[in-house]
Design a protein around this motif. Structure first.
Motif, PDB file in Angstrom:
ATOM      1  N   GLY A   8     -36.323  23.271  -1.371  1.00 53.99           N
ATOM      2  CA  GLY A   8     -35.078  24.237  -1.372  1.00 53.99           C
ATOM      3  C   GLY A   8     -34.882  24.653   0.203  1.00 53.99           C
ATOM      4  O   GLY A   8     -34.005  25.557   0.476  1.00 53.99           O
ATOM      5  N   SER A   9     -35.813  24.230   0.930  1.00 56.94           N
ATOM      6  CA  SER A   9     -35.417  24.197   2.557  1.00 56.94           C
ATOM      7  C   SER A   9     -34.084  23.837   2.899  1.00 56.94           C
ATOM      8  O   SER A   9     -33.521  22.916   2.337  1.00 56.94           O
ATOM      9  N   LYS A  10     -33.538  24.320   4.188  1.00 54.93           N
ATOM     10  CA  LYS A  10     -32.643  23.506   4.806  1.00 54.93           C
ATOM     11  C   LYS A  10     -32.975  22.187   5.296  1.00 54.93           C
ATOM     12  O   LYS A  10     -32.857  22.134   6.598  1.00 54.93           O
ATOM     13  N   MET A  11     -33.255  21.380   4.630  1.00 53.67           N
ATOM     14  CA  MET A  11     -33.717  20.290   5.237  1.00 53.67           C
ATOM     15  C   MET A  11     -33.350  18.985   3.982  1.00 53.67           C
ATOM     16  O   MET A  11     -33.260  19.215   2.851  1.00 53.67           O
ATOM     17  N   ALA A  12     -33.085  17.833   4.490  1.00 54.87           N
ATOM     18  CA  ALA A  12     -32.369  16.557   3.844  1.00 54.87           C
ATOM     19  C   ALA A  12     -32.828  15.249   4.363  1.00 54.87           C
ATOM     20  O   ALA A  12     -33.152  15.303   5.730  1.00 54.87           O
ATOM     21  N   ASN A  13     -32.772  14.351   3.385  1.00 56.37           N
ATOM     22  CA  ASN A  13     -33.091  13.106   3.882  1.00 56.37           C
ATOM     23  C   ASN A  13     -31.453  12.454   4.095  1.00 56.37           C
ATOM     24  O   ASN A  13     -30.674  12.410   2.966  1.00 56.37           O
ATOM     25  N   ALA A  14     -31.385  12.209   5.406  1.00 60.73           N
ATOM     26  CA  ALA A  14     -29.997  11.498   5.370  1.00 60.73           C
ATOM     27  C   ALA A  14     -29.744  10.188   5.177  1.00 60.73           C
ATOM     28  O   ALA A  14     -30.449   9.233   6.042  1.00 60.73           O
ATOM     29  N   ARG A  15     -28.934   9.643   4.464  1.00 63.44           N
ATOM     30  CA  ARG A  15     -28.640   8.495   3.939  1.00 63.44           C
ATOM     31  C   ARG A  15     -27.617   7.685   4.651  1.00 63.44           C
ATOM     32  O   ARG A  15     -27.497   6.717   5.096  1.00 63.44           O
ATOM     33  N   SER A  16     -26.547   8.436   5.099  1.00 60.60           N
ATOM     34  CA  SER A  16     -25.733   8.039   5.903  1.00 60.60           C
ATOM     35  C   SER A  16     -24.935   9.118   6.630  1.00 60.60           C
ATOM     36  O   SER A  16     -24.991  10.174   6.181  1.00 60.60           O
ATOM     37  N   VAL A  17     -24.338   8.574   7.839  1.00 65.05           N
ATOM     38  CA  VAL A  17     -23.790   9.600   8.571  1.00 65.05           C
ATOM     39  C   VAL A  17     -22.246   9.241   8.877  1.00 65.05           C
ATOM     40  O   VAL A  17     -22.051   8.002   9.488  1.00 65.05           O
ATOM     41  N   VAL A  18     -21.158   9.941   9.057  1.00 66.25           N
ATOM     42  CA  VAL A  18     -19.864   9.559   9.230  1.00 66.25           C
ATOM     43  C   VAL A  18     -19.712  10.487  10.837  1.00 66.25           C
ATOM     44  O   VAL A  18     -20.125  11.452  10.946  1.00 66.25           O
ATOM     45  N   LEU A  19     -19.427   9.396  11.885  1.00 71.62           N
ATOM     46  CA  LEU A  19     -19.425   9.812  13.135  1.00 71.62           C
ATOM     47  C   LEU A  19     -18.115  10.375  13.403  1.00 71.62           C
ATOM     48  O   LEU A  19     -17.196  10.294  12.642  1.00 71.62           O
ATOM     49  N   PRO A  20     -17.919  11.066  14.719  1.00 75.08           N
ATOM     50  CA  PRO A  20     -16.526  11.917  15.098  1.00 75.08           C
ATOM     51  C   PRO A  20     -15.547  10.594  15.013  1.00 75.08           C
ATOM     52  O   PRO A  20     -14.337  10.864  14.738  1.00 75.08           O
ATOM     53  N   ASP A  21     -15.954   9.330  15.136  1.00 78.58           N
ATOM     54  CA  ASP A  21     -14.842   8.104  15.395  1.00 78.58           C
ATOM     55  C   ASP A  21     -14.475   7.727  14.006  1.00 78.58           C
ATOM     56  O   ASP A  21     -13.754   6.763  13.948  1.00 78.58           O
TER      57      ASP A  21
END
Length: 133
Positions: free
Chosen positions: A105-118
């Motif tokens: 329940g902590s503010k932690m996650a496994n990032a699967r994908s990231v959408v960049l600013p572009d």
């Protein structure tokens, strides 16, 4: 005496070598694939280190409260093979992250994908689950 010293040094070397291995974890031990999350926020910190790269994002909720999320990626070696560079994320970038929440329940996650600013989407391949996008 020389035998004792050699055994002591061998034991110390073994302990130093085993530390990183013991610190590593599996996806299932820390994250819940059944709790996908989408976060939109601003990158505040980036750690390009083994065994997992991490970055931190300030996310503002509906009440205007800001929470800093800790997002785990794959190892830098895997990220490079997925098209990442050390410069893919910059402090101050507005990003969208898809992943799986931490079980505790902590503010932690496994990032699967990231959408960049572009608008480009890059994948971390951090876990072999269907969590996130």
């Amino acid at each position: 005496m020389k035998v004792k010293a050699a055994l002591l040094l061998s034991g110390v070397g073994l302990l130093m070598w085993s530390g990183p291995i013991l610190a590593h974890h599996s996806f299932a031990s820390e994250y819940d694939a059944d709790k996908p999350i989408e976060l939109k926020g601003t990158v505040t910190r980036i750690e390009w280190t083994n065994p997992h790269a991490r970055f931190y994002v300030d996310v503002t909720d509906a009440n205007g409260d800001v929470t800093n999320w800790n997002l785990e990626l794959a190892s830098p070696n895997v990220l490079v093979r997925q098209g990442w560079r050390r410069t893919s994320l910059q402090i101050g970038d507005r990003v969208t992250v898809y992943g799986a929440m931490a079980k505790d329940g902590s503010k932690m996650a496994n990032a699967r994908s990231v959408v960049l600013p572009d608008g480009r989407r890059i994948f971390s391949n951090a876990a072999s689950t269907g969590a996130g996008q």
